[in-house]
Design a protein around this motif. Structure first.
Motif, PDB file in Angstrom:
ATOM      1  N   ASP A  83     -32.394 -59.132 -93.240  1.00 21.87           N
ATOM      2  CA  ASP A  83     -31.841 -58.768 -94.546  1.00 21.87           C
ATOM      3  C   ASP A  83     -30.469 -58.129 -94.362  1.00 21.87           C
ATOM      4  OD1 ASP A  83     -34.174 -59.652 -95.671  1.00 21.87           O
ATOM      5  OD2 ASP A  83     -34.877 -57.686 -96.358  1.00 21.87           O
ATOM      6  N   VAL A  84     -29.742 -57.990 -95.463  1.00 18.28           N
ATOM      7  CA  VAL A  84     -28.423 -57.358 -95.449  1.00 18.28           C
ATOM      8  C   VAL A  84     -28.444 -56.160 -96.399  1.00 18.28           C
ATOM      9  CG1 VAL A  84     -25.994 -57.638 -96.109  1.00 18.28           C
ATOM     10  CG2 VAL A  84     -27.155 -59.452 -94.835  1.00 18.28           C
ATOM     11  N   VAL A  85     -27.909 -55.035 -95.924  1.00 13.19           N
ATOM     12  CA  VAL A  85     -27.794 -53.830 -96.746  1.00 13.19           C
ATOM     13  C   VAL A  85     -26.325 -53.559 -97.032  1.00 13.19           C
ATOM     14  CG1 VAL A  85     -28.100 -51.319 -96.812  1.00 13.19           C
ATOM     15  CG2 VAL A  85     -29.929 -52.776 -95.922  1.00 13.19           C
ATOM     16  N   VAL A  86     -25.987 -53.425 -98.296  1.00  9.62           N
ATOM     17  CA  VAL A  86     -24.650 -53.012 -98.721  1.00  9.62           C
ATOM     18  C   VAL A  86     -24.779 -51.583 -99.229  1.00  9.62           C
ATOM     19  CG1 VAL A  86     -22.694 -53.464-100.254  1.00  9.62           C
ATOM     20  CG2 VAL A  86     -24.031 -55.382 -99.333  1.00  9.62           C
ATOM     21  N   ALA A  87     -24.063 -50.665 -98.611  1.00  9.27           N
ATOM     22  CA  ALA A  87     -24.234 -49.249 -98.920  1.00  9.27           C
ATOM     23  C   ALA A  87     -23.667 -48.883-100.286  1.00  9.27           C
ATOM     24  CB  ALA A  87     -23.564 -48.399 -97.846  1.00  9.27           C
ATOM     25  N   ASN A  88     -24.443 -48.097-101.039  1.00  7.46           N
ATOM     26  CA  ASN A  88     -23.925 -47.428-102.239  1.00  7.46           C
ATOM     27  C   ASN A  88     -23.442 -46.021-101.886  1.00  7.46           C
ATOM     28  OD1 ASN A  88     -24.497 -49.595-103.868  1.00  7.46           O
ATOM     29  ND2 ASN A  88     -26.410 -48.756-104.661  1.00  7.46           N
ATOM     30  N   GLY A  89     -24.099 -45.432-100.890  1.00  6.70           N
ATOM     31  CA  GLY A  89     -23.738 -44.102-100.420  1.00  6.70           C
ATOM     32  C   GLY A  89     -24.131 -43.957 -98.965  1.00  6.70           C
ATOM     33  N   LEU A  90     -23.518 -42.984 -98.283  1.00  2.51           N
ATOM     34  CA  LEU A  90     -23.756 -42.792 -96.856  1.00  2.51           C
ATOM     35  C   LEU A  90     -23.916 -41.311 -96.546  1.00  2.51           C
ATOM     36  CD1 LEU A  90     -21.196 -45.079 -97.249  1.00  2.51           C
ATOM     37  CD2 LEU A  90     -22.060 -45.618 -94.973  1.00  2.51           C
ATOM     38  N   VAL A  91     -24.855 -41.009 -95.637  1.00  2.95           N
ATOM     39  CA  VAL A  91     -25.166 -39.636 -95.244  1.00  2.95           C
ATOM     40  C   VAL A  91     -25.197 -39.545 -93.722  1.00  2.95           C
ATOM     41  CG1 VAL A  91     -26.998 -37.888 -95.179  1.00  2.95           C
ATOM     42  CG2 VAL A  91     -26.488 -39.069 -97.311  1.00  2.95           C
ATOM     43  N   GLY A 110     -19.001 -29.844-100.052  1.00  3.60           N
ATOM     44  CA  GLY A 110     -19.921 -29.668-101.162  1.00  3.60           C
ATOM     45  C   GLY A 110     -20.768 -30.890-101.450  1.00  3.60           C
ATOM     46  N   ARG A 111     -20.955 -31.723-100.447  1.00  2.00           N
ATOM     47  CA  ARG A 111     -21.746 -32.931-100.656  1.00  2.00           C
ATOM     48  C   ARG A 111     -22.353 -33.403 -99.345  1.00  2.00           C
ATOM     49  NH1 ARG A 111     -18.261 -37.776-102.566  1.00  2.00           N
ATOM     50  NH2 ARG A 111     -17.199 -36.235-103.859  1.00  2.00           N
ATOM     51  N   ALA A 112     -23.463 -34.127 -99.461  1.00  2.65           N
ATOM     52  CA  ALA A 112     -24.068 -34.784 -98.314  1.00  2.65           C
ATOM     53  C   ALA A 112     -23.813 -36.285 -98.369  1.00  2.65           C
ATOM     54  CB  ALA A 112     -25.574 -34.520 -98.270  1.00  2.65           C
ATOM     55  N   VAL A 113     -23.797 -36.823 -99.586  1.00  8.38           N
ATOM     56  CA  VAL A 113     -23.627 -38.266 -99.773  1.00  8.38           C
ATOM     57  C   VAL A 113     -22.168 -38.593-100.053  1.00  8.38           C
ATOM     58  CG1 VAL A 113     -24.286 -40.284-101.127  1.00  8.38           C
ATOM     59  CG2 VAL A 113     -25.964 -38.466-100.693  1.00  8.38           C
ATOM     60  N   PHE A 114     -21.630 -39.525 -99.283  1.00  3.11           N
ATOM     61  CA  PHE A 114     -20.280 -40.037 -99.505  1.00  3.11           C
ATOM     62  C   PHE A 114     -20.414 -41.436-100.096  1.00  3.11           C
ATOM     63  CE2 PHE A 114     -19.710 -36.602 -96.652  1.00  3.11           C
ATOM     64  CZ  PHE A 114     -18.436 -36.111 -96.885  1.00  3.11           C
ATOM     65  N   ASP A 115     -19.976 -41.574-101.340  1.00  3.82           N
ATOM     66  CA  ASP A 115     -20.147 -42.836-102.050  1.00  3.82           C
ATOM     67  C   ASP A 115     -19.225 -43.913-101.491  1.00  3.82           C
ATOM     68  OD1 ASP A 115     -21.954 -41.602-103.781  1.00  3.82           O
ATOM     69  OD2 ASP A 115     -20.367 -41.012-105.166  1.00  3.82           O
ATOM     70  N   SER A 116     -19.726 -45.129-101.460  1.00  8.25           N
ATOM     71  CA  SER A 116     -18.850 -46.263-101.186  1.00  8.25           C
ATOM     72  C   SER A 116     -18.161 -46.640-102.495  1.00  8.25           C
ATOM     73  CB  SER A 116     -19.655 -47.447-100.643  1.00  8.25           C
ATOM     74  OG  SER A 116     -20.626 -47.850-101.592  1.00  8.25           O
ATOM     75  N   ASP A 117     -17.118 -47.456-102.402  1.00  7.48           N
ATOM     76  CA  ASP A 117     -16.398 -47.879-103.600  1.00  7.48           C
ATOM     77  C   ASP A 117     -17.255 -48.881-104.378  1.00  7.48           C
ATOM     78  OD1 ASP A 117     -13.636 -48.049-105.049  1.00  7.48           O
ATOM     79  OD2 ASP A 117     -14.256 -50.139-104.756  1.00  7.48           O
ATOM     80  N   ALA A 118     -17.507 -48.591-105.647  1.00  6.09           N
ATOM     81  CA  ALA A 118     -18.426 -49.402-106.442  1.00  6.09           C
ATOM     82  C   ALA A 118     -17.937 -50.839-106.599  1.00  6.09           C
ATOM     83  CB  ALA A 118     -18.642 -48.758-107.805  1.00  6.09           C
ATOM     84  N   HIS A 119     -16.653 -51.021-106.894  1.00  4.30           N
ATOM     85  CA  HIS A 119     -16.126 -52.370-107.116  1.00  4.30           C
ATOM     86  C   HIS A 119     -16.130 -53.181-105.826  1.00  4.30           C
ATOM     87  CE1 HIS A 119     -13.713 -55.584-108.839  1.00  4.30           C
ATOM     88  NE2 HIS A 119     -12.926 -55.502-107.779  1.00  4.30           N
ATOM     89  N   LEU A 120     -15.667 -52.573-104.751  1.00  9.92           N
ATOM     90  CA  LEU A 120     -15.613 -53.257-103.461  1.00  9.92           C
ATOM     91  C   LEU A 120     -17.021 -53.602-102.978  1.00  9.92           C
ATOM     92  CD1 LEU A 120     -13.913 -54.220-101.058  1.00  9.92           C
ATOM     93  CD2 LEU A 120     -13.963 -51.870-100.177  1.00  9.92           C
ATOM     94  N   SER A 121     -17.934 -52.645-103.079  1.00  9.96           N
ATOM     95  CA  SER A 121     -19.310 -52.887-102.644  1.00  9.96           C
ATOM     96  C   SER A 121     -19.984 -53.956-103.493  1.00  9.96           C
ATOM     97  CB  SER A 121     -20.116 -51.590-102.699  1.00  9.96           C
ATOM     98  OG  SER A 121     -19.585 -50.633-101.811  1.00  9.96           O
ATOM     99  N   GLY A 122     -19.703 -53.941-104.788  1.00 11.55           N
ATOM    100  CA  GLY A 122     -20.285 -54.951-105.664  1.00 11.55           C
ATOM    101  C   GLY A 122     -19.815 -56.354-105.317  1.00 11.55           C
TER     102      GLY A 122
END
Length: 252
Positions: A83-91, A110-122
């Motif tokens: 399978d392939v996983v495209v990240a929405n967020g990374l920790v 102030g965060r644990a999760v670093f979001d990936s770019d929504a448009h690029l990831s989509g």
């Protein structure tokens, strides 16, 4: 960016006019692919190596977006080999500055999760779905049978990174307990996501599942990368670039 040479080889083969530029002990390949200006590089393994490489990409080459491709171990119950996983967020699963900060939170961010770019990831997820609709076109029926790959799927969600190769059931169960929504584990993505946040540059990560990060982990890791993961990465990136709007932004 890729961590292993085998993951990058298929991409370089499609960049016939590339020029090699050496910075910080790394070879950056500058050229064109699908009509777009592209910089490709082997980051090396681990968070520090990946962060160094990402910083050079942004400072020296001024890339407008950064994509990390490679393999990962599956953690989510529905995530299978192939399978392939495209990240929405990374920790960073090994980040723990407690009790000063909550576990997994990066100090002073102030965060644990670093979001990936929504448009690029989509866009990359769409390209991955198109590729996996007919996987034998890219892998061949013999390879699908050899690695027991059946109807591979694209997943989107949390990707976790750490400076440890996770390959035992005890380790993967501990990660699932600490980060129950994690789909897969690898060794670079969250560090690159943090660098890209610092620079305000879109980032995405696309990972092929090579094993289940447990006691049944793939015994022929390099062969899986060469025959499955690298071909998926090449096909997904090629499909994405072919559908990308007119040139004008350098990419990895």
């Amino acid at each position: 960016m890729s961590a292993l040479h085998e993951e990058l080889a298929a991409v370089l083969a499609d960049m016939p006019n590339e020029q090699r530029v050496k910075v910080a002990g790394r070879d950056f390949w500058v050229g064109h692919w699908q009509g777009h200006a592209v910089v490709a590089v082997l980051s090396r393994i681990g968070k520090v190596a990946a962060a160094t490489t990402a910083t050079v990409m942004l400072e020296r080459f001024g890339v407008g977006a950064l994509v990390f491709t490679g393999v990962a171990g599956g953690l989510g119950p529905q995530v299978r080999v192939g399978d392939v996983v495209v990240a929405n967020g990374l920790v960073q699963h090994d980040m723990d500055a407690s009790p000063l900060f909550p576990r997994h939170e990066v100090p002073l961010y102030g965060r644990a999760v670093f979001d990936s770019d929504a448009h690029l990831s989509g866009a990359l997820a769409t390209a991955a779905q198109q590729v996996l609709q007919v996987p034998e076109r890219h892998l061949g029926s013999a390879t699908l049978a050899q690695f027991h790959l059946h109807a591979p799927q694209v997943h989107r969600g949390l990707l976790v990174s750490g400076d440890r190769f996770v390959s035992t059931t005890a380790e993967s169960e501990a990660l699932r307990s600490a980060l129950p929504t994690a789909l897969a584990v690898e060794m670079e993505g969250a560090a690159v996501a943090q660098v890209c946040l610092d620079y305000g540059v879109p980032f995405a990560a696309v990972r092929t599942i090579s094993d289940r990060a447990d006691d049944t982990a793939h015994t022929d890791f390099n062969r899986f990368i060469a025959q499955v993961a690298s071909r998926y990465s090449h096909a997904i990136l090629s499909q994405w670039l072919a559908q990308r709007p007119a040139p004008g932004v350098r990419l990895t």
